[in-house]
Design a protein around this motif. Structure first.
Motif, PDB file in Angstrom:
ATOM      1  N   LEU A  67       0.833  -1.199   0.000  1.00 44.70           N
ATOM      2  CA  LEU A  67       0.000   0.000   0.000  1.00 44.70           C
ATOM      3  C   LEU A  67       0.867   1.247   0.000  1.00 44.70           C
ATOM      4  N   LYS A  68       0.257   2.358  -0.364  1.00 41.49           N
ATOM      5  CA  LYS A  68       0.880   3.661  -0.261  1.00 41.49           C
ATOM      6  C   LYS A  68       0.285   4.394   0.944  1.00 41.49           C
ATOM      7  N   TYR A  69       0.967   5.442   1.357  1.00 40.93           N
ATOM      8  CA  TYR A  69       0.426   6.251   2.443  1.00 40.93           C
ATOM      9  C   TYR A  69      -0.914   6.868   2.033  1.00 40.93           C
ATOM     10  N   ASN A  70      -1.847   6.883   2.978  1.00 38.40           N
ATOM     11  CA  ASN A  70      -3.186   7.467   2.789  1.00 38.40           C
ATOM     12  C   ASN A  70      -4.023   6.723   1.759  1.00 38.40           C
ATOM     13  N   GLN A  71      -3.632   5.513   1.415  1.00 34.31           N
ATOM     14  CA  GLN A  71      -4.434   4.685   0.511  1.00 34.31           C
ATOM     15  C   GLN A  71      -5.383   3.824   1.334  1.00 34.31           C
ATOM     16  N   SER A  72      -6.668   4.021   1.157  1.00 28.32           N
ATOM     17  CA  SER A  72      -7.669   3.314   1.946  1.00 28.32           C
ATOM     18  C   SER A  72      -8.076   2.028   1.241  1.00 28.32           C
ATOM     19  N   ILE A  73      -8.222   0.975   2.028  1.00 28.87           N
ATOM     20  CA  ILE A  73      -8.637  -0.331   1.530  1.00 28.87           C
ATOM     21  C   ILE A  73      -9.847  -0.778   2.339  1.00 28.87           C
ATOM     22  N   ASP A  74     -10.911  -1.175   1.642  1.00 28.62           N
ATOM     23  CA  ASP A  74     -12.112  -1.681   2.303  1.00 28.62           C
ATOM     24  C   ASP A  74     -12.011  -3.192   2.458  1.00 28.62           C
ATOM     25  N   MET A  75     -12.313  -3.666   3.642  1.00 32.79           N
ATOM     26  CA  MET A  75     -12.308  -5.097   3.900  1.00 32.79           C
ATOM     27  C   MET A  75     -13.557  -5.735   3.283  1.00 32.79           C
ATOM     28  N   LYS A  76     -13.482  -7.015   3.042  1.00 33.50           N
ATOM     29  CA  LYS A  76     -14.587  -7.748   2.440  1.00 33.50           C
ATOM     30  C   LYS A  76     -15.030  -8.869   3.365  1.00 33.50           C
ATOM     31  N   GLY A  77     -16.141  -9.496   3.007  1.00 32.10           N
ATOM     32  CA  GLY A  77     -16.643 -10.618   3.794  1.00 32.10           C
ATOM     33  C   GLY A  77     -17.101 -10.171   5.165  1.00 32.10           C
ATOM     34  N   LYS A  78     -16.547 -10.791   6.200  1.00 34.82           N
ATOM     35  CA  LYS A  78     -16.908 -10.429   7.569  1.00 34.82           C
ATOM     36  C   LYS A  78     -16.523  -9.003   7.917  1.00 34.82           C
ATOM     37  N   GLY A  79     -15.554  -8.447   7.190  1.00 34.06           N
ATOM     38  CA  GLY A  79     -15.105  -7.088   7.469  1.00 34.06           C
ATOM     39  C   GLY A  79     -15.807  -6.023   6.660  1.00 34.06           C
ATOM     40  N   LEU A  80     -16.976  -6.341   6.115  1.00 31.97           N
ATOM     41  CA  LEU A  80     -17.713  -5.363   5.327  1.00 31.97           C
ATOM     42  C   LEU A  80     -18.036  -4.144   6.189  1.00 31.97           C
ATOM     43  N   GLY A  81     -17.661  -2.974   5.701  1.00 33.54           N
ATOM     44  CA  GLY A  81     -17.846  -1.743   6.463  1.00 33.54           C
ATOM     45  C   GLY A  81     -16.595  -1.275   7.173  1.00 33.54           C
ATOM     46  N   LEU A  82     -15.526  -2.090   7.177  1.00 30.62           N
ATOM     47  CA  LEU A  82     -14.260  -1.714   7.804  1.00 30.62           C
ATOM     48  C   LEU A  82     -13.307  -1.194   6.735  1.00 30.62           C
ATOM     49  N   ARG A  83     -12.546  -0.192   7.102  1.00 32.04           N
ATOM     50  CA  ARG A  83     -11.591   0.418   6.176  1.00 32.04           C
ATOM     51  C   ARG A  83     -10.277   0.664   6.907  1.00 32.04           C
ATOM     52  N   ILE A  84      -9.155   0.321   6.253  1.00 32.44           N
ATOM     53  CA  ILE A  84      -7.831   0.534   6.832  1.00 32.44           C
ATOM     54  C   ILE A  84      -7.094   1.559   5.988  1.00 32.44           C
ATOM     55  N   THR A  85      -6.292   2.404   6.653  1.00 33.95           N
ATOM     56  CA  THR A  85      -5.522   3.445   5.978  1.00 33.95           C
ATOM     57  C   THR A  85      -4.157   3.549   6.629  1.00 33.95           C
ATOM     58  N   PRO A  86      -3.050   3.372   5.872  1.00 32.36           N
ATOM     59  CA  PRO A  86      -1.711   3.572   6.447  1.00 32.36           C
ATOM     60  C   PRO A  86      -1.325   5.045   6.420  1.00 32.36           C
ATOM     61  N   LEU A  87      -0.784   5.524   7.523  1.00 27.45           N
ATOM     62  CA  LEU A  87      -0.347   6.910   7.660  1.00 27.45           C
ATOM     63  C   LEU A  87       1.136   6.937   8.021  1.00 27.45           C
ATOM     64  N   PRO A  88       1.863   7.997   7.650  1.00 26.25           N
ATOM     65  CA  PRO A  88       3.302   8.050   7.960  1.00 26.25           C
ATOM     66  C   PRO A  88       3.545   8.044   9.467  1.00 26.25           C
ATOM     67  N   ALA A  89       4.559   7.272   9.872  1.00 28.04           N
ATOM     68  CA  ALA A  89       4.888   7.153  11.291  1.00 28.04           C
ATOM     69  C   ALA A  89       6.291   7.622  11.613  1.00 28.04           C
ATOM     70  N   GLY A  90       7.146   7.845  10.597  1.00 33.38           N
ATOM     71  CA  GLY A  90       8.536   8.134  10.902  1.00 33.38           C
ATOM     72  C   GLY A  90       9.224   6.886  11.440  1.00 33.38           C
ATOM     73  N   HIS A  91      10.276   7.071  12.203  1.00 32.56           N
ATOM     74  CA  HIS A  91      11.032   6.016  12.892  1.00 32.56           C
ATOM     75  C   HIS A  91      11.800   5.127  11.914  1.00 32.56           C
ATOM     76  N   SER A  92      11.169   4.612  10.876  1.00 28.28           N
ATOM     77  CA  SER A  92      11.840   3.764   9.894  1.00 28.28           C
ATOM     78  C   SER A  92      11.218   3.999   8.525  1.00 28.28           C
ATOM     79  N   LEU A  93      11.932   3.612   7.493  1.00 27.85           N
ATOM     80  CA  LEU A  93      11.464   3.817   6.131  1.00 27.85           C
ATOM     81  C   LEU A  93      10.184   3.008   5.903  1.00 27.85           C
ATOM     82  N   GLY A  94       9.112   3.687   5.535  1.00 23.25           N
ATOM     83  CA  GLY A  94       7.822   3.030   5.337  1.00 23.25           C
ATOM     84  C   GLY A  94       7.059   2.753   6.608  1.00 23.25           C
ATOM     85  N   GLY A  95       7.533   3.248   7.747  1.00 21.30           N
ATOM     86  CA  GLY A  95       6.842   3.029   9.011  1.00 21.30           C
ATOM     87  C   GLY A  95       5.420   3.567   8.985  1.00 21.30           C
TER      88      GLY A  95
END
Length: 751
Positions: free
Chosen positions: A129-157
């Motif tokens: 994934l890229k930063y701020n790219q939202s992914i919707d879960m499927k199946g049992k996770g219908l309605g759930l969405r995950i988004t990675p945000l920058p954390a620093g500390h390490s490359l791609g954290g």
């Protein structure tokens, strides 16, 4: 509708153990990180094994073994088969971490927890994934969405944001750094809206971090004084995380001619040093804005490290003359090249050992940080050596027997008419050929025969290897004189160059074994701890909590003093729900105070009458709550339905139960039909139009809609004054309840 949220802490709670948590949102289960410590704690694996088959998705926040070290074992040995989500640098650098970890342990022990194939299989499951790219879960996770945000500390954290549509907002932030560094931007966690639940790595809540300028000055003073005194400097760092920040900083210093460091060597030592630097060159867009602008403007890659020499063995380091600075992998000093150089350089008082990270309790680096050097340590030295003499002959004999047995099995699986004449009596293994030979086999001549086995003799053609001018090439003349390091360990033996026009053979493993001994090491070198972890300090951590002000907070990977300080700060800021779980504990972080899950029986579901309302279908549900032992067991568990009840009533059920078999159930009840109910927002003007279509006159008076010759009034309680009903007393009044919940119309007055 509010979700049921539970967090099971497999590891990373009540101490500094690696982070690994199971976050359950209704029936969907996330595995938040999958770290492993330096000692490979198997108690944690036993707990992970119980949940491996029920996990629906894995979220990785960083690329080091502290956050994903157990992922290859979980995929290869525990059967974890769900999707894994991570950023591109975590995918690339995580592989380098695990390759280096595996090779470091194989160089000193019979490491068999996972293989390189397990590492590849685990990382093949990663969805990048890229930063701020939202992914919707499927199946049992219908309605759930995950988004990675920058954390620093390490490359791609990554800081993970998990959102349930229109409901809870969960933020998982195990390790982050809000400050900008040389090659990374800081995180932007303070810009997030107020989350419902904050899963916070609070290890540094009570840690006072020195200023960056003071830390850099301490490091440079140690390096310059050691090199000018004729000694060597060992910088204990990781494989592909914080090493990038340190390597970039030192290469910039070496480029400065006024620093006086050009006369000394700067080395990077790890099993994957070349690959790590090459990957870093191709991931500039994940780094700081300053490096990105420099690359776009001048087309100069900041990780084209001109003064950094890449090494893959201790022998390459020892062959480099003069004082030197070496960045060696594995900051815990338990395995790897950093431990090898520590054993070589620690007795020399001219050398310096710089520790850049506070590793786990019980490691050699942590002991040196807490108790210092200048003492004698009893250390276990493990290394891999060649087999010689009788051991080598026994190994070769075992390999021959294994080879013969494999040939017998292959030949035994072929059925033919000639097999009935007798079994093979002798097996000849000559050179590179494994050929079955039958005694007494007569030559067939020119006549046809049904036999499938013939007497064959290998006749390898020995070709003279010469160059274009006729000179005979002897590969042994071009081998290096030293093929082992100073400790006698076999590492990266340079292979002989293959001759031209000759088929290349598969490399064979050098027969070796692992030996272990206890050695007394006198630590006379200067031991310094320069904190270069790149994590948020205690003061900034508390300030971020104040800015976010979450509804509930879970303190992770924190000691007793850090937890106590964080709880006091949350109490002063008005954050009432603060969870401090212990390892193995499950906490219920559901937002609503009375929310439960119940199981619907097939008898009840079959009686429901569904009506379409817009894009949804609604049904009136009426049932009796029963315990699990009073329910009728269904033959097919997959046919069971699970719903959530939000109620003002205290239901007598076990809130810790998460399995469907332990849920209370609803059974159909006999009774009078329910009263009519209207669900949605009612507009009186639209209702008047509908009544007019049915030839029913309606008039507004005092905010109420009077119809049927004034015998029926429809009003909103907040819009109708008391004197309106008094002046025009209707026989029946419909009250419209306006709130955020579904609107219910109830009938009041006489029938």
């Amino acid at each position: 509708m509010t979700s049921i949220i539970k967090l099971h802490c497999l590891s990373g709670a009540g101490g500094e153990t690696p982070p690994c948590y199971v976050l359950q949102i209704d029936e969907f289960r996330f595995l938040l990180d999958c770290g492993w410590d330096e000692k490979f704690d198997m108690d944690f694996i036993k707990e992970l094994k119980r949940h491996a088959n029920s996990i629906d998705a894995v979220l990785l926040s960083h690329s080091d073994p502290l956050h994903l070290g157990a992922l290859p074992y979980a995929v290869g040995k525990l059967g974890l088969s769900c999707p894994v989500y991570a950023t591109l640098p975590v995918y690339k650098m995580g592989q380098m971490f695990m390759y280096d970890l595996y090779q470091a342990h194989r160089n000193c022990s019979e490491f068999d927890l996972f293989t390189l194939d397990d590492v590849d299989a685990a990382f093949d499951r990663i969805i990048q994934l890229k930063y701020n790219q939202s992914i919707d879960m499927k199946g049992k996770g219908l309605g759930l969405r995950i988004t990675p945000l920058p954390a620093g500390h390490s490359l791609g954290g990554t800081i993970w944001r998990i959102t349930a549509t229109g409901e809870e907002d969960i933020v998982y932030a195990p390790d982050f750094n809000h400050k900008k560094e040389r090659h990374l931007n800081g995180c932007e966690i303070e810009k997030l809206l107020r989350p419902s639940l904050l899963l916070l790595g609070a290890m540094n809540a009570d840690y006072v971090q020195p200023r960056r300028r003071l830390r850099d000055e301490k490091l440079m003073t140690t390096i310059l004084s050691t090199l000018r005194g004729g000694g060597c400097v060992l910088l204990c760092t990781d494989t592909a995380g914080r090493m990038l920040e340190l390597a970039h900083m030192l290469d910039q210093l070496w480029r400065n001619k006024d620093s006086g460091l050009v006369a000394y060597s700067l080395l990077l030592l790890s099993n994957v040093s070349y690959n790590v630097v090459e990957f870093a060159k191709s991931q500039i867009e994940w780094m700081s804005d300053k490096l990105t602008r420099a690359f776009e403007g001048a087309r100069s890659n900041p990780f084209a490290l001109r003064h950094l020499q890449l090494c893959h063995s201790v022998a390459e380091v020892t062959r480099t003359p003069g004082p030197k600075v070496v960045l060696a992998s594995f900051p815990d000093l338990e395995v790897g090249y950093a431990r090898d150089l520590f054993l070589l350089w620690a007795p020399n008082p001219q050398n310096s050992i710089v520790l850049t990270a506070r590793t786990s309790q019980g490691t050699l680096a942590r002991e040196l940080i807490e108790r210092g050097g200048d003492r004698t340590l009893d250390l276990t030295v493990r290394r891999r050596v060649r087999l010689e003499g009788a051991e080598l002959e026994e190994y070769l004999q075992t390999q021959r027997q294994l080879q013969i047995s494999n040939v017998k099995q292959e030949a035994g699986g072929v059925s033919s008419d000639s097999d009935s004449e007798g079994e093979l009596e002798m097996w000849v293994v000559t050179g590179r050929h494994d050929l079955p030979v039958r005694h007494g086999a007569a030559a067939a001549g020119c006549f046809k025969t049904n036999k499938r086995h013939y007497t064959m003799y290998p006749c390898p053609e020995e070709r003279t290897r010469a160059d274009d001018y006729g000179e005979v090439i002897r590969p042994e003349d071009y081998r290096l004189a030293e093929i082992v390091d100073a400790e006698g360990e076999i590492r990266d033996v340079p292979p002989a160059p293959p001759p031209k026009n000759e088929p290349q053979e598969e490399p064979t493993e050098v027969p070796s074994k692992c030996v272990s001994s206890v050695r007394q090491v006198a630590v006379r070198a200067r031991v310094q701890h320069v904190e270069l972890e790149g994590r948020c300090d205690g003061e900034s951590l508390l300030r971020i909590v104040t800015q976010l002000k979450p509804h509930a907070l879970v303190a992770l990977r924190a000691g007793p003093s850090a937890i106590q300080l964080l709880k006091q700060h949350c109490a002063s800021e008005g954050i009432d729900k603060v969870f401090t779980p212990a390892r193995g504990e499950t906490i219920d972080a559901t937002t609503e105070s009375h929310i439960y899950q119940v199981r619907l029986s097939d008898a009840l579901v079959s009686q429901l009458w569904w009506r379409r309302a817009g894009d949804a279908e609604l049904a009136w549900l009426s049932g009796v709550l029963t315990a699990r032992d009073q329910q009728h067991h269904d033959t097919d568990v997959d046919r069971a339905y699970v719903i959530k009840l939000v109620s003002k009533l205290y239901l007598n059920c076990n809130r810790q139960s998460s399995g469907i078999e332990e849920m209370p159930g609803l059974e159909p009840c006999a009774g009078a039909p329910h009263s009519a109910a209207f669900i949605n927002e009612l507009k009186l003007s639209e209702l008047r139009q509908i009544l007019a279509k049915h030839n029913i006159s309606a008039e507004f008076s005092g905010g109420a809609l009077f119809c049927c010759n004034g015998t029926l009034a429809i009003r909103r309680p907040c819009d109708l004054a008391e004197d309106c009903v008094t002046a025009h007393p209707p026989k029946r009044v419909l009250e419209v309840q306006a709130s955020r919940a579904p609107v219910i119309v109830r009938i009041a007055g006489s029938p």
